[in-house]
Structures are given as C-alpha cells and as structure tokens.
Design an enzyme around this catalytic site. Structure first.
Site, PDB file in Angstrom:
ATOM      1  N   CYS A 238       0.813  -1.226   0.000  1.00 37.39           N
ATOM      2  CA  CYS A 238       0.000   0.000   0.000  1.00 37.39           C
ATOM      3  C   CYS A 238       0.844   1.272   0.000  1.00 37.39           C
ATOM      4  O   CYS A 238       0.310   2.359  -0.208  1.00 37.39           O
ATOM      5  CB  CYS A 238      -0.959   0.002   1.182  1.00 37.39           C
TER       6      CYS A 238
ATOM      7  N   HIS B 149      -3.346   6.895   1.510  1.00 37.34           N
ATOM      8  CA  HIS B 149      -3.791   5.519   1.304  1.00 37.34           C
ATOM      9  C   HIS B 149      -5.065   5.288   2.109  1.00 37.34           C
ATOM     10  O   HIS B 149      -5.155   5.653   3.283  1.00 37.34           O
ATOM     11  CB  HIS B 149      -2.710   4.537   1.737  1.00 37.34           C
TER      12      HIS B 149
ATOM     13  N   ASN C  82     -10.112  -0.698   0.293  1.00 38.47           N
ATOM     14  CA  ASN C  82      -8.656  -0.567   0.247  1.00 38.47           C
ATOM     15  C   ASN C  82      -8.164  -1.194  -1.058  1.00 38.47           C
ATOM     16  O   ASN C  82      -8.238  -2.417  -1.221  1.00 38.47           O
ATOM     17  CB  ASN C  82      -8.064  -1.277   1.473  1.00 38.47           C
TER      18      ASN C  82
HETATM   19  N1  ACO Z   1     -18.242  -8.867  10.367  1.00 35.19           N
HETATM   20  C1  ACO Z   1     -18.649  -9.000  11.639  1.00 35.19           C
HETATM   21  N2  ACO Z   1     -17.813  -9.269  12.663  1.00 35.19           N
HETATM   22  C2  ACO Z   1     -16.513  -9.373  12.381  1.00 35.19           C
HETATM   23  C3  ACO Z   1     -16.008  -9.222  11.064  1.00 35.19           C
HETATM   24  C4  ACO Z   1     -16.933  -8.975  10.030  1.00 35.19           C
HETATM   25  N3  ACO Z   1     -16.569  -8.826   8.750  1.00 35.19           N
HETATM   26  N4  ACO Z   1     -14.677  -9.371  11.088  1.00 35.19           N
HETATM   27  C5  ACO Z   1     -14.324  -9.591  12.360  1.00 35.19           C
HETATM   28  N5  ACO Z   1     -15.441  -9.589  13.153  1.00 35.19           N
HETATM   29  C6  ACO Z   1     -15.536  -9.790  14.594  1.00 35.19           C
HETATM   30  C7  ACO Z   1     -14.345 -10.518  15.171  1.00 35.19           C
HETATM   31  O1  ACO Z   1     -14.511 -11.916  15.052  1.00 35.19           O
HETATM   32  C8  ACO Z   1     -14.335 -10.042  16.596  1.00 35.19           C
HETATM   33  O2  ACO Z   1     -15.287 -10.775  17.323  1.00 35.19           O
HETATM   34  P1  ACO Z   1     -14.979 -11.206  18.857  1.00 35.19           P
HETATM   35  O3  ACO Z   1     -14.830  -9.914  19.610  1.00 35.19           O
HETATM   36  O4  ACO Z   1     -16.192 -11.993  19.225  1.00 35.19           O
HETATM   37  O5  ACO Z   1     -13.709 -11.995  18.796  1.00 35.19           O
HETATM   38  C9  ACO Z   1     -14.837  -8.600  16.496  1.00 35.19           C
HETATM   39  O6  ACO Z   1     -15.523  -8.517  15.232  1.00 35.19           O
HETATM   40  C10 ACO Z   1     -13.723  -7.593  16.546  1.00 35.19           C
HETATM   41  O7  ACO Z   1     -12.679  -7.984  15.649  1.00 35.19           O
HETATM   42  P2  ACO Z   1     -11.390  -7.110  15.435  1.00 35.19           P
HETATM   43  O8  ACO Z   1     -10.484  -7.785  14.456  1.00 35.19           O
HETATM   44  O9  ACO Z   1     -10.808  -6.708  16.755  1.00 35.19           O
HETATM   45  O10 ACO Z   1     -12.050  -5.810  14.760  1.00 35.19           O
HETATM   46  P3  ACO Z   1     -11.410  -4.408  14.558  1.00 35.19           P
HETATM   47  O11 ACO Z   1     -12.205  -3.403  15.254  1.00 35.19           O
HETATM   48  O12 ACO Z   1      -9.929  -4.417  14.789  1.00 35.19           O
HETATM   49  O13 ACO Z   1     -11.647  -4.199  13.002  1.00 35.19           O
HETATM   50  C11 ACO Z   1     -10.359  -4.274  10.971  1.00 35.19           C
HETATM   51  C12 ACO Z   1     -11.043  -5.096  12.076  1.00 35.19           C
HETATM   52  C13 ACO Z   1     -11.441  -3.479  10.270  1.00 35.19           C
HETATM   53  C14 ACO Z   1      -9.721  -5.243   9.988  1.00 35.19           C
HETATM   54  C15 ACO Z   1      -9.314  -3.342  11.600  1.00 35.19           C
HETATM   55  O14 ACO Z   1      -8.494  -4.060  12.489  1.00 35.19           O
HETATM   56  C16 ACO Z   1      -8.446  -2.638  10.586  1.00 35.19           C
HETATM   57  O15 ACO Z   1      -8.895  -1.848   9.804  1.00 35.19           O
HETATM   58  N6  ACO Z   1      -7.129  -2.909  10.637  1.00 35.19           N
HETATM   59  C17 ACO Z   1      -6.184  -2.211   9.747  1.00 35.19           C
HETATM   60  C18 ACO Z   1      -6.156  -2.809   8.382  1.00 35.19           C
HETATM   61  C19 ACO Z   1      -5.221  -2.001   7.500  1.00 35.19           C
HETATM   62  O16 ACO Z   1      -5.103  -0.812   7.657  1.00 35.19           O
HETATM   63  N7  ACO Z   1      -4.514  -2.628   6.604  1.00 35.19           N
HETATM   64  C20 ACO Z   1      -3.604  -1.758   5.843  1.00 35.19           C
HETATM   65  C21 ACO Z   1      -2.699  -2.359   5.055  1.00 35.19           C
HETATM   66  S1  ACO Z   1      -3.313  -3.377   3.787  1.00 35.19           S
HETATM   67  C22 ACO Z   1      -1.929  -3.735   2.757  1.00 35.19           C
HETATM   68  O17 ACO Z   1      -0.874  -3.225   2.896  1.00 35.19           O
HETATM   69  C23 ACO Z   1      -2.112  -4.774   1.695  1.00 35.19           C
END
Ligand code: ACO
Length: 354
Positions: free
Chosen positions: A136, A281, A311
C-alpha cells in the site's frame, strides 16, 4: 533508459536540463480505471457472517469493485486503461513516454512485469518499464523514485501506475471475514514530466520499512512461508490468501500515519494547514479520521473515498488524486502530501509542489 529511445514529439514537455539534470517535476495528467462489478456490503452479508452496519462502523466502507478475468479485467488491463486516461488528461501519446513504473503486488504473472505488459498494450515502444513492490506504500515510493529519476536527468516523461487486484487473495467465507471486507480492485496513473521550474516536484519525502513486522500482513505461497508461531485458527483459506493481524496493523497505522505527516512537515518547516491536500492511502476511515483530528484538518483537505472503493492497495492514492483532479480541485502551485502505509511493514510520504 534505452539509448535508442525516441525523443518526445511534444515540444512543451521537452527535456529541461541544468548541468545535464532536469530541475523540477510536475504531474501533468492523472487517470483511473475500475472493474465493472460492484460488491456491496449487502452482497457480503450473503457470503459470510457479517453486516453492513459492522463494516460501515469499523471501516467506513459501503462498497468496493472486484475484477473479473472473464470480463478481461487484469492488473495489466486496468493499469493500461488508467495510464491511457492519464495520457489523455496530459494531452500526450504513449510514444511520448520514456519510462513506465508500476506499483503493484499483484502482477498477472511473475514475469513479464505489469509495466512490460502495459507498455506493450499501449504501443509505447522501446522504453524502460519495471514494477515496484511496496504494497500500500507502493505508489508513494514510486512517486519519490520517479521524481529522483527526472531530476537526475535519467527520465523525461514517466507513466506512474498503481494497480492491484488484491481480491485474488481474499477469502469470502466466514474464516476470511476480518480481511476480505476491506479490499477492492482498481488502478490509477499519473503522467509525470520534467519541468523548468525547480520549485515543482518533491519538496520532502520519507520512506520507511520495518521488515521484522512482515508477519502482520503477508500472502504465503507455500506451507513453510508461515511464521513459526502462526495461529491458523480463524484465518481464510491459507495458501495464496492475504493474512492480516488487523488489530496490530490498525494500532501501527493510527500512530505512524500522524507521525509521518509531522515528520514530512518538519523536513520543510511547514505547518499542517500550509498543505492544500493530503492524499492518503485508504485503508480504514477511522485511521484517516484520527489523522484529521490530530492535525485539525477540514474534510476538504484530507480526502476520503474508501466508502466507494475499499482498500485498493497501490491504487488507492492515485484513485483519490485522480478524482480530485477530475473535479477541478487541483491547481498549479498547490502543496499536496501523498501518504501510504502497508505490508512490509512499509510507510512513506511524498510532498509535492504542483
Ligand atoms: N463482520 C462481523 N464481525 C466481524 C467481522 C466482520 N466482517 N470481522 C471480524 N469480526 C468480529 C471478530 O470476530 C471479533 O469478534 P470477537 O470480539 O467476538 O472476537 C470482532 O468482530 C472484533 O474484531 P477485530 O479484528 O478486533 O475488529 P477491529 O475493530 O480491529 O476491526 C479491521 C477489524 C477493520 C480489519 C481493523 O483491524 C483494521 O482496519 N485494521 C487495519 C487494516 C489495514 O489498515 N490494513 C492496511 C494495510 S493493507 C496492505 O498493505 C495490503
């Protein structure tokens, strides 16, 4: 650059030299290309245990585009369309280019590079063409590379492309729901040319990597690519699938993003409000909102289009800029800070005077 390279036929973009080196660089054209197929949050609800509300609240995304091979949508074909649009915007022809640099982590084949395919598709002739992989951060790293090539006299008119089809590497089942909902496909491109104004081009840049953090975001090709302590539970289809430690990347991104803006401003003694556009990004709206709040930036300065595209990896920065340019919001003399972060882990900035 090839010795046999044809000189540009466009006089107004002729080589500008100062002791053999070009003295400035300018973004003359921008373009974008998107796959036809829209995948909404409602569509995802049918594929996995998720909800529109969860996705919008956690990420700000409402829909994304996904490429389909049966429609002829490949990394090279999207990149070709984007670069042709950028050339049209610049009023140039493919044969006016002497280099093509493509930021991608999803070329259609290990070789040839996407850049070679795009050069061939456009009929660009005998030019230098290569891919650059920094996930990214790739397009921002490419902009810094191209500015340096132009200023040092090693390039004249460069097509810079960011193109990825990352949805080849996601799993649309419950196991992949923490990752797949984030991503979309697309391509964007700039035409960057030498300028006789030394105050145009990159004013400040930062490029960083922490390779020890690679296990936070990776696409394994074989079983022994996984880190020794990898927890396979709850992940998507393992091989060839993007694995992301979402929480760790989120924490990293929120702090790094703000620090990167400050680091770049400090290099040239500017204040946050001095910059006209922050083109970032698009990985999660909450990460972008945190940067806006930290620097007190209004919505019209730090742009967000993740709601429509998700993304798109190396494409996202140029998709964002292309939309601004098409809306006539980009003016000569403005200051634009491009920012990226992602797998590697990598992060970088490129502050331009247009
Ligand atoms: N729908 C519903 N529930 C979900 C989903 C979904 N799609 N995905 C995960 N959950 C659940 C999990 O199982 C978890 O449940 P639990 O509490 O019972 O265990 C809960 O939701 C919270 O999960 P988290 O992973 O902690 O959710 P978070 O708030 O961190 O959001 C996300 C996840 C959106 C992926 C976030 O962590 C994020 O944006 N991270 C950064 C990603 C990023 O910026 N990547 C950049 C680089 S990409 C590249 O370079 C190729």
């Amino acid at each position: 650059m090839s010795e046999t390279n044809q000189p540009s036929k466009v006089d107004k973009h002729a080589v500008h030299t100062a002791g053999g080196a070009r003295v400035g660089a300018t973004i003359l054209g921008a373009g974008m290309a998107l796959p036809k197929t829209v995948l909404t949050n409602a569509d995802l609800e049918k594929l996995m245990d998720t909800s529109d509300e969860w996705i919008r609240q956690r990420t700000g995304i409402t829909q994304r585009r996904i490429a389909k091979r049966e429609l002829g949508e490949t990394t090279a074909s999207l990149g070709t369309r984007a670069l042709q649009a950028a050339l049209d915007d610049a009023g140039m022809r493919p044969t006016d280019l002497d280099q093509i640099v493509v930021a991608t982590i999803t070329p259609d084949m290990p070789t040839p590079s996407a850049a070679c395919q795009i050069a061939a598709n456009l009929g660009a002739g005998n030019i230098a063409a290569f891919d650059l992989g920094a996930a990214c951060s790739g397009f921002v790293f490419a902009l810094n590379t191209v500015d340096a090539l132009i200023r040092s006299g090693n390039a004249r008119n460069v097509g810079v492309v960011g193109a990825d089809i990352i949805t080849r590497h996601v799993d649309y089942s419950d196991r992949g729901r923490g990752t797949s909902i984030l991503f979309g496909d697309g391509a964007g491109a700039f035409v960057v040319t030498g300028s006789d104004d030394p105050d145009t081009g990159v004013l400040a840049r930062a490029m960083h990597t922490d390779g020890s953090r690679w296990p936070d975001l990776f696409i394994p090709r074989a079983d022994d690519d996984f880190p020794a302590d990898f927890d396979h539970d709850g992940h998507g289809v393992d091989i060839n699938c993007l694995h992301m430690n979402g929480r760790a990347v989120f924490k990293f991104a929120v702090s790094t993003f703000g620090d990167l803006i400050q680091e770049t401003l400090d290099k040239v003694g500017l204040k946050p409000e001095d910059v006209d556009h922050y083109v970032c990004h698009q990985s999660n709206k909450r990460i972008l909102d945190a940067a806006r709040e930290r620097f007190g930036l209004p919505e019209e300065k730090l742009h967000i289009n993740i709601d429509r595209y998700g993304n798109t990896v190396a494409a996202s920065v140029c998709l964002c800029f292309s939309e601004l340019k098409a809306a006539n919001r980009i003016k000569p003399g403005q200051l634009v800070m491009f920012l990226g972060f992602g797998a590697g882990l990598t992060w970088g900035s490129s502050l331009w005077r247009l």
